[in-house]
Design a protein around this motif. Structure first.
Motif, mmCIF file in Angstrom:
data_model
loop_
_atom_site.group_PDB
_atom_site.id
_atom_site.type_symbol
_atom_site.label_atom_id
_atom_site.label_comp_id
_atom_site.label_asym_id
_atom_site.label_seq_id
_atom_site.Cartn_x
_atom_site.Cartn_y
_atom_site.Cartn_z
ATOM 1 N N SER A 1 0.787 -1.014 -0.040
ATOM 2 C CA SER A 1 0.003 -0.116 0.056
ATOM 3 C C SER A 1 1.012 1.354 -0.093
ATOM 4 O O SER A 1 2.041 1.329 0.933
ATOM 5 C CB SER A 1 -0.908 0.109 1.331
ATOM 6 N N LEU A 2 0.840 2.200 -0.850
ATOM 7 C CA LEU A 2 1.648 3.269 -0.969
ATOM 8 C C LEU A 2 0.820 4.429 -1.041
ATOM 9 O O LEU A 2 -0.189 4.890 -1.837
ATOM 10 C CB LEU A 2 2.127 3.257 -2.490
ATOM 11 N N ILE A 3 1.462 5.587 -0.175
ATOM 12 C CA ILE A 3 0.901 6.899 -0.354
ATOM 13 C C ILE A 3 1.905 7.719 -0.970
ATOM 14 O O ILE A 3 3.183 7.381 -0.511
ATOM 15 C CB ILE A 3 0.795 7.283 1.125
ATOM 16 N N SER A 4 1.665 8.835 -1.908
ATOM 17 C CA SER A 4 2.438 9.490 -2.557
ATOM 18 C C SER A 4 2.011 10.724 -2.435
ATOM 19 O O SER A 4 0.843 11.091 -2.646
ATOM 20 C CB SER A 4 2.623 9.022 -4.133
ATOM 21 N N VAL A 5 2.991 11.720 -2.222
ATOM 22 C CA VAL A 5 2.770 13.140 -2.326
ATOM 23 C C VAL A 5 3.738 13.675 -3.310
ATOM 24 O O VAL A 5 4.704 13.489 -3.230
ATOM 25 C CB VAL A 5 3.258 13.741 -0.896
ATOM 26 N N LYS A 6 3.067 14.455 -4.321
ATOM 27 C CA LYS A 6 3.735 14.970 -5.247
ATOM 28 C C LYS A 6 3.475 16.649 -5.220
ATOM 29 O O LYS A 6 2.394 16.909 -5.119
ATOM 30 C CB LYS A 6 3.239 14.518 -6.833
ATOM 31 N N MET A 7 4.550 17.304 -5.104
ATOM 32 C CA MET A 7 4.619 18.756 -5.258
ATOM 33 C C MET A 7 4.786 18.984 -6.575
ATOM 34 O O MET A 7 5.620 18.801 -7.360
ATOM 35 C CB MET A 7 5.867 19.303 -4.093
ATOM 36 N N ILE A 8 4.114 19.970 -6.979
ATOM 37 C CA ILE A 8 3.799 20.504 -8.228
ATOM 38 C C ILE A 8 4.313 22.290 -8.375
ATOM 39 O O ILE A 8 3.760 22.963 -7.527
ATOM 40 C CB ILE A 8 2.356 20.202 -8.749
ATOM 41 N N GLY B 1 3.076 23.273 -13.274
ATOM 42 C CA GLY B 1 2.464 22.093 -14.095
ATOM 43 C C GLY B 1 3.410 20.982 -14.312
ATOM 44 O O GLY B 1 3.132 20.009 -15.013
ATOM 45 N N GLN B 2 4.484 20.922 -13.164
ATOM 46 C CA GLN B 2 5.219 19.620 -13.558
ATOM 47 C C GLN B 2 5.554 19.164 -11.906
ATOM 48 O O GLN B 2 5.847 20.186 -11.076
ATOM 49 C CB GLN B 2 6.490 19.999 -14.013
ATOM 50 N N VAL B 3 5.834 17.883 -11.848
ATOM 51 C CA VAL B 3 6.150 17.435 -10.318
ATOM 52 C C VAL B 3 7.633 17.746 -10.134
ATOM 53 O O VAL B 3 8.319 17.228 -10.899
ATOM 54 C CB VAL B 3 5.908 15.988 -10.465
ATOM 55 N N VAL B 4 7.761 18.449 -9.091
ATOM 56 C CA VAL B 4 9.095 18.712 -8.755
ATOM 57 C C VAL B 4 9.831 18.051 -7.627
ATOM 58 O O VAL B 4 10.975 17.550 -7.549
ATOM 59 C CB VAL B 4 9.537 20.412 -8.383
ATOM 60 N N ARG B 5 8.865 17.279 -6.890
ATOM 61 C CA ARG B 5 9.362 16.595 -5.618
ATOM 62 C C ARG B 5 8.058 15.557 -5.289
ATOM 63 O O ARG B 5 7.087 15.755 -5.345
ATOM 64 C CB ARG B 5 9.501 17.363 -4.344
ATOM 65 N N GLN B 6 8.443 14.283 -4.915
ATOM 66 C CA GLN B 6 7.645 13.290 -4.656
ATOM 67 C C GLN B 6 8.307 12.554 -3.550
ATOM 68 O O GLN B 6 9.377 12.205 -3.509
ATOM 69 C CB GLN B 6 7.488 12.099 -5.845
ATOM 70 N N GLU B 7 7.364 12.305 -2.538
ATOM 71 C CA GLU B 7 7.775 11.572 -1.308
ATOM 72 C C GLU B 7 6.673 10.324 -1.155
ATOM 73 O O GLU B 7 5.519 10.572 -1.498
ATOM 74 C CB GLU B 7 7.671 12.393 -0.107
ATOM 75 N N THR B 8 7.336 9.073 -0.753
ATOM 76 C CA THR B 8 6.227 8.114 -0.774
ATOM 77 C C THR B 8 6.623 7.232 0.533
ATOM 78 O O THR B 8 7.622 7.193 1.178
ATOM 79 C CB THR B 8 6.626 6.991 -1.756
ATOM 80 N N GLY B 9 5.644 6.681 1.061
ATOM 81 C CA GLY B 9 5.604 5.904 2.231
ATOM 82 C C GLY B 9 4.678 4.613 1.904
ATOM 83 O O GLY B 9 3.688 4.630 1.338
ATOM 84 N N ALA B 10 5.513 3.299 2.070
ATOM 85 C CA ALA B 10 4.978 2.084 1.511
ATOM 86 C C ALA B 10 4.680 1.168 2.797
ATOM 87 O O ALA B 10 5.762 1.068 3.778
ATOM 88 C CB ALA B 10 5.603 1.264 0.519
ATOM 89 N N SER B 11 3.858 0.423 2.947
ATOM 90 C CA SER B 11 3.460 -0.686 3.863
ATOM 91 C C SER B 11 3.314 -2.037 3.097
ATOM 92 O O SER B 11 2.522 -2.092 2.257
ATOM 93 C CB SER B 11 2.343 -0.345 4.739
ATOM 94 N N LEU B 12 3.975 -2.968 3.550
ATOM 95 C CA LEU B 12 3.670 -4.441 3.065
ATOM 96 C C LEU B 12 2.447 -4.800 3.391
ATOM 97 O O LEU B 12 2.187 -4.731 4.609
ATOM 98 C CB LEU B 12 4.705 -5.215 3.347
ATOM 99 N N MET B 13 1.583 -5.447 2.622
ATOM 100 C CA MET B 13 0.396 -5.977 2.861
ATOM 101 C C MET B 13 0.504 -7.637 2.949
ATOM 102 O O MET B 13 0.965 -8.024 2.066
ATOM 103 C CB MET B 13 -0.788 -5.408 1.779
ATOM 104 N N LYS B 14 -0.386 -7.922 4.052
ATOM 105 C CA LYS B 14 -0.386 -9.583 4.198
ATOM 106 C C LYS B 14 -1.584 -9.899 3.441
ATOM 107 O O LYS B 14 -2.526 -9.489 3.361
ATOM 108 C CB LYS B 14 -0.104 -9.904 5.534
#
Length: 109
Positions: free
Chosen positions: A86-93, A96-109
C-alpha cells in the motif's frame, strides 16, 4: 485532477516520454521506506522497468487530493514475487510539473 489524470493516462499507455514530461528537470523522489533519493534520470529508469514488467501491476490507484501545488495519491501495487504494498504518494507541483515526490509504503499481508 489534471495532473492525476495525465500521470494515470501516461502510465496506462506505457508512454515513458509522456510520463516523464510531467516531471521537472530538478525532480527529486524521496522514498521514506528505504531512505533513498532519486533524481529524474534514475526515476525514469525505475519507471521504464516497471512499465515494461508485465508482472508489476497496480491493483488500485486513486487521487485523495489535488490542486495546482500538490497531489496526494493512494495505490496498491503487486510485484513479481506476489507481494503487495500500500503506497501513499505526495507530489509537489510547480509550474505544471512534479518537482518533488515523497512516498511511504507498507507491506500488505
Amino acid at each position: 485532477m489534471e495532473m492525476f489524470r495525465a500521470l494515470k493516462k501516461a502510465a496506462a499507455e506505457k508512454d515513458i516520454e509522456a510520463l516523464m514530461s510531467l516531471y521537472h528537470e530538478d525532480f527529486e523522489f524521496i522514498r521514506h521506506q528505504s531512505g533513498t533519493t532519486l533524481k529524474k534520470p534514475e526515476y525514469r529508469e525505475l519507471n521504464s522497468r516497471m512499465l515494461s514488467d508485465a508482472s508489476f501491476t497496480e491493483v488500485m490507484h486513486r487521487c485523495i487530493y489535488e490542486n495546482k501545488d500538490i497531489l496526494v495519491e493512494h495505490s496498491v501495487m503487486r510485484f513479481q514475487d506476489g507481494s503487495r504494498e500500500s503506497l501513499i504518494s505526495v507530489k509537489m507541483i510547480e509550474n505544471g510539473q512534479v518537482v518533488r515526490q515523497e512516498t511511504g509504503a507498507s507491506l500488505m499481508k
